[in-house]
Design a protein around this motif. Structure first.
Motif, PDB file in Angstrom:
ATOM      1  N   GLU A   1       0.840  -1.197   0.000  1.00 21.28           N
ATOM      2  CA  GLU A   1       0.000   0.000   0.000  1.00 21.28           C
ATOM      3  C   GLU A   1       0.876   1.249   0.000  1.00 21.28           C
ATOM      4  N   PRO A   2       0.449   2.308  -0.662  1.00 20.91           N
ATOM      5  CA  PRO A   2       1.210   3.569  -0.644  1.00 20.91           C
ATOM      6  C   PRO A   2       1.338   4.099   0.790  1.00 20.91           C
ATOM      7  N   PRO A   3       2.464   4.715   1.137  1.00 20.36           N
ATOM      8  CA  PRO A   3       2.655   5.253   2.494  1.00 20.36           C
ATOM      9  C   PRO A   3       1.538   6.195   2.924  1.00 20.36           C
ATOM     10  N   GLU A   4       1.046   7.021   1.978  1.00 20.39           N
ATOM     11  CA  GLU A   4      -0.013   7.967   2.317  1.00 20.39           C
ATOM     12  C   GLU A   4      -1.286   7.246   2.740  1.00 20.39           C
ATOM     13  N   PHE A   5      -1.569   6.124   2.071  1.00 18.65           N
ATOM     14  CA  PHE A   5      -2.758   5.342   2.412  1.00 18.65           C
ATOM     15  C   PHE A   5      -2.611   4.741   3.801  1.00 18.65           C
ATOM     16  N   ARG A   6      -1.429   4.194   4.106  1.00 15.53           N
ATOM     17  CA  ARG A   6      -1.204   3.585   5.419  1.00 15.53           C
ATOM     18  C   ARG A   6      -1.380   4.606   6.530  1.00 15.53           C
ATOM     19  N   GLU A   7      -0.875   5.799   6.314  1.00 14.65           N
ATOM     20  CA  GLU A   7      -1.009   6.847   7.334  1.00 14.65           C
ATOM     21  C   GLU A   7      -2.469   7.262   7.492  1.00 14.65           C
TER      22      GLU A   7
ATOM     23  N   LEU B   1      10.852  -0.817   9.446  1.00 11.37           N
ATOM     24  CA  LEU B   1      11.349   0.539   9.670  1.00 11.37           C
ATOM     25  C   LEU B   1      10.485   1.564   8.940  1.00 11.37           C
ATOM     26  N   GLU B   2      10.059   1.221   7.726  1.00  8.60           N
ATOM     27  CA  GLU B   2       9.205   2.119   6.953  1.00  8.60           C
ATOM     28  C   GLU B   2       7.860   2.321   7.650  1.00  8.60           C
ATOM     29  N   ASN B   3       7.271   1.224   8.135  1.00 10.93           N
ATOM     30  CA  ASN B   3       5.982   1.327   8.818  1.00 10.93           C
ATOM     31  C   ASN B   3       6.117   2.056  10.154  1.00 10.93           C
TER      32      ASN B   3
END
Length: 480
Positions: free
Chosen positions: A111-117, A143-145
């Motif tokens: 999933e795109p980072p923006e969606f996860r946030e 680490l990214e999450n």
């Protein structure tokens, strides 16, 4: 005989109490009481359930011990974040269902980072299960999450259950952002295994913290011998595992399937001790196998009351009428389901209503066990190395025992309970369900939650009780 143990279960609607007498290793069931849950102060409902027991002639020994399970809070809102969506979802569901949590969303690095946030902002979880990477595997996803969690400025507690090498850096990031975390061993140490116990215990600790802060619960917990409550699904889970496996020096009854049907959900739990003997590499890949010893599924849209409409929507009125018998029409079953959804405490008032209740139960159980079980592959799959007819997923063909609990499976007459289970198993379809008639065990007094709670402190006595309580069931088998 006076009771020296009382176990409560605080539900959203009803508070139950079960009285036992423990002498050495001998546990004796005495009585069961019930009262309406008093939301503002659950201790009042517990006292009324206790009084119900005393009205049955059971006294309370001075200094008696009190324990409790609870499902009234609805569970912690949990989001799981990981590397592979299917594996992360599997891990999240395994730990959440018995520890007092509800999986609201599963997010992967796909999933795109923006969606996860955005998901974290919308759901506002109480807890985040941060998985990702087997040990000696991927480190970057965790680490990214973790960075996304920090940007979202969540108030949740993060259970750090990812790649062991990445954990220290993840915890440091969270600490710098002021986000509380609990570090535990990797929940997916290899592609062949789930290490669920540490995560389950971590979620349970957060459940206890939340429930003791809930209105009317904190004071009640102070009256308990251990001053904490156990999630009700977890208590039932503990009892069924103990019954299946036994303890050191005393065997249980072997493989079993537990069917627990309620107003909102139908829960299926299977425990297969034989799978403990498999080597890790023999268990297959997590993504397409269910070879762990213990496995549980919850069908949240299949129930006897609040979720009765889910049964109708899934199977249709025609299939329900097949089990309702003569004298019940399509409009009858539709009207009845609409009524019980609006009145979840309704008790059948006629033979016709009872027949419709049993039809709902039969279809809900049939759907739930088929979804819990594995299946035969219908086609060849060269990529996965699977031939048509290969058994895939949770193999329940050699289950020896079926334990029946909850609602209609407790309150119906013996022949009615037997008919419900027999009909539920007679159309397995493509599912890997028992091929030989397993024996049936009925939790007639609705004791499993209480036995599960007590098993934490008195496992030997609880196992002895269950083996004695259900020893005369050899003749109770499904007709297949």
């Amino acid at each position: 005989m006076d009771a020296n143990l009382i176990v409560f279960d605080i539900g959203s609607t009803w508070t139950k109490a079960v009285a036992f007498r423990l002498d050495g290793r001998k546990l004796t069931y005495l009585a069961r009481g019930q009262a309406t849950t008093t939301v503002k102060d659950v201790a009042l409902g517990a006292a009324q359930a206790e009084w119900d027991i005393q009205n049955q002639g059971v006294g309370l020994e001075e200094g008696y011990k009190r324990y409790s399970s609870c499902s009234a809070a609805g569970g912690l809102r949990m989001v799981a974040m990981g590397y592979m969506p299917k594996v992360t979802a599997k891990a999240a569901k395994e730990v959440a269902m018995t520890a007092g949590a509800r999986v609201m969303e599963v997010i992967s690095v796909d999933e795109p980072p923006e969606f996860r946030e955005e998901v974290l902002h919308e759901i506002r979880p109480d807890i985040i299960l941060l998985a990702g990477g087997t040990d000696n595997g991927d480190e970057t996803s965790a680490l990214e999450n973790a960075a996304i969690i920090c940007r979202a400025k969540v108030t949740a507690t993060v259970i750090v259950a990812c790649n062991q090498v990445a954990q220290r850096r993840v915890v440091r990031l969270l600490k710098e952002a002021g986000i509380p975390s609990i570090r535990i061993p990797n929940i997916i140490p290899t592609i062949h295994e789930l290490n669920t116990v540490p995560a389950r215990e971590a979620i349970h600790s957060q459940f206890i913290k939340q429930i003791t802060q809930a209105q009317g619960v904190q004071e009640f917990c102070k009256t308990l011998s251990n001053q904490e409550v156990i999630p009700t699904p977890g208590a039932v889970f503990f009892a069924s595992e103990l019954l299946a496996k036994g303890i050191y020096g005393k065997e249980g009854i072997g493989s079993l399937m537990l069917i627990d049907i309620g107003g909102a959900t139908t829960d299926i739990h299977s425990a297969i001790p034989e799978l403990l003997e498999l080597k890790i590499e023999e268990r297959g890949l997590l993504i397409n196998n269910e070879k762990q010893y213990s496995y549980r599924t919850v069908e949240g849209n299949l129930g006897m009351r609040i979720s009765a409409g889910g049964v109708l929507d899934t199977v249709g009125a025609e299939n329900l009428l097949t089990y309702a018998g003569p004298g019940v029409g399509e409009s009858d079953i539709i009207d009845y389901i609409e009524m019980v959804e609006e009145q979840p405490d309704h008790i059948p008032q006629s033979e016709k209503e009872k027949a419709m209740d049993h039809a709902i139960a039969t279809c809900a159980i049939n759907l739930s066990i088929r979804r819990h079980a594995g299946f035969y592959a219908k086609e060849n799959d060269a990529v996965m190395g699977v031939m048509a007819g290969t058994a895939m997923g949770r193999d329940l063909r050699h289950i020896k025992n079926i334990v029946c609990s909850g609602g209609v499976l407790v309150n119906a007459a013996d022949e009615e309970k037997r008919a419900i289970i027999t009909h539920a198993f007679e159309n397995p379809g493509n599912a890997l369900l028992p091929i030989q008639a397993p024996r049936l065990i009925y939790d007639e007094h609705y004791l499993l939650f209480a036995l599960g709670v007590l098993s934490k402190w008195y496992p030997e006595a609880v196992l002895d009780f269950m083996l004695e309580e259900w020893k005369n069931i050899e003749h109770e088998e499904i007709n297949q």
